[in-house]
Design an enzyme around this catalytic site. Structure first.
Site, PDB file in Angstrom:
ATOM      1  N   GLU A  21       0.822  -1.214   0.000  1.00 34.36           N
ATOM      2  CA  GLU A  21       0.000   0.000   0.000  1.00 34.36           C
ATOM      3  C   GLU A  21       0.856   1.263   0.000  1.00 34.36           C
ATOM      4  O   GLU A  21       0.412   2.316  -0.440  1.00 34.36           O
ATOM      5  CB  GLU A  21      -0.927   0.029   1.223  1.00 34.36           C
ATOM      6  CG  GLU A  21      -2.025  -1.006   1.180  1.00 34.36           C
ATOM      7  CD  GLU A  21      -2.911  -0.934   2.397  1.00 34.36           C
ATOM      8  OE1 GLU A  21      -4.124  -0.678   2.232  1.00 34.36           O
ATOM      9  OE2 GLU A  21      -2.395  -1.122   3.522  1.00 34.36           O
ATOM     10  N   VAL A  72      -6.877   5.362   7.852  1.00 35.43           N
ATOM     11  CA  VAL A  72      -7.945   6.246   7.388  1.00 35.43           C
ATOM     12  C   VAL A  72      -8.467   7.089   8.544  1.00 35.43           C
ATOM     13  O   VAL A  72      -8.919   8.215   8.341  1.00 35.43           O
ATOM     14  CB  VAL A  72      -9.092   5.479   6.691  1.00 35.43           C
ATOM     15  CG1 VAL A  72      -8.621   4.838   5.406  1.00 35.43           C
ATOM     16  CG2 VAL A  72      -9.736   4.463   7.602  1.00 35.43           C
ATOM     17  N   LYS A  98     -12.777   3.476   1.699  1.00 43.10           N
ATOM     18  CA  LYS A  98     -11.653   2.900   0.974  1.00 43.10           C
ATOM     19  C   LYS A  98     -12.215   1.742   0.141  1.00 43.10           C
ATOM     20  O   LYS A  98     -12.314   0.608   0.610  1.00 43.10           O
ATOM     21  CB  LYS A  98     -10.595   2.429   1.981  1.00 43.10           C
ATOM     22  CG  LYS A  98      -9.265   2.093   1.398  1.00 43.10           C
ATOM     23  CD  LYS A  98      -8.273   1.800   2.536  1.00 43.10           C
ATOM     24  CE  LYS A  98      -6.943   1.374   1.994  1.00 43.10           C
ATOM     25  NZ  LYS A  98      -5.996   1.047   3.083  1.00 43.10           N
TER      26      LYS A  98
END
Length: 119
Positions: A21, A72, A98
């Site tokens: 990521e 997040v 997401k």
């Protein structure tokens, strides 16, 4: 209470805790509700009197696009702080999604609400 909203604002950024990521940009989706008294802009028909959703969107696009958070939750808190502090909004509800993060789900994320909700 009047609400100014931005729905499904999509922004690409680096987000996540896994190594893969950290090497790619992912698209996040933002749904934002902001308390704002619209009586004055309705009376004057002047954009200068509004909570300009284009200005809010542009600020978040710039900020989120340049950010690189692991969670997040952290990003959501920072975005709400920007909205409240820079645009003088007393109450904000923000949903940060997401998409595709969990197999079998449309999206995952957080929804936070900050400030005093006006009557």
């Amino acid at each position: 209470m009047d609400i100014v909203f931005i729905e499904d604002l999509r922004i690409d950024t680096v987000i996540g805790i896994y190594d893969w990521e950290r090497r790619v940009r992912q698209t996040l989706s933002f749904d934002i509700e902001m308390a704002f008294d619209n009586t004055r802009p309705a009376a004057t028909d002047d954009i200068a009197d509004t909570l300009n959703y284009k200005d809010v969107s542009k600020r978040l696009i710039d900020y989120v696009g340049a950010s690189s958070f692991g969670l997040v939750e952290t990003l959501a808190e920072r975005c709400v702080a920007i909205i409240r502090e820079e645009f003088g909004v007393s109450w904000v509800r923000l949903k940060l999604s997401k998409p595709g993060a969990v197999r079998g789900s449309k999206a995952v994320g957080v929804r936070i609400e900050r400030g005093q909700r006006p009557d």
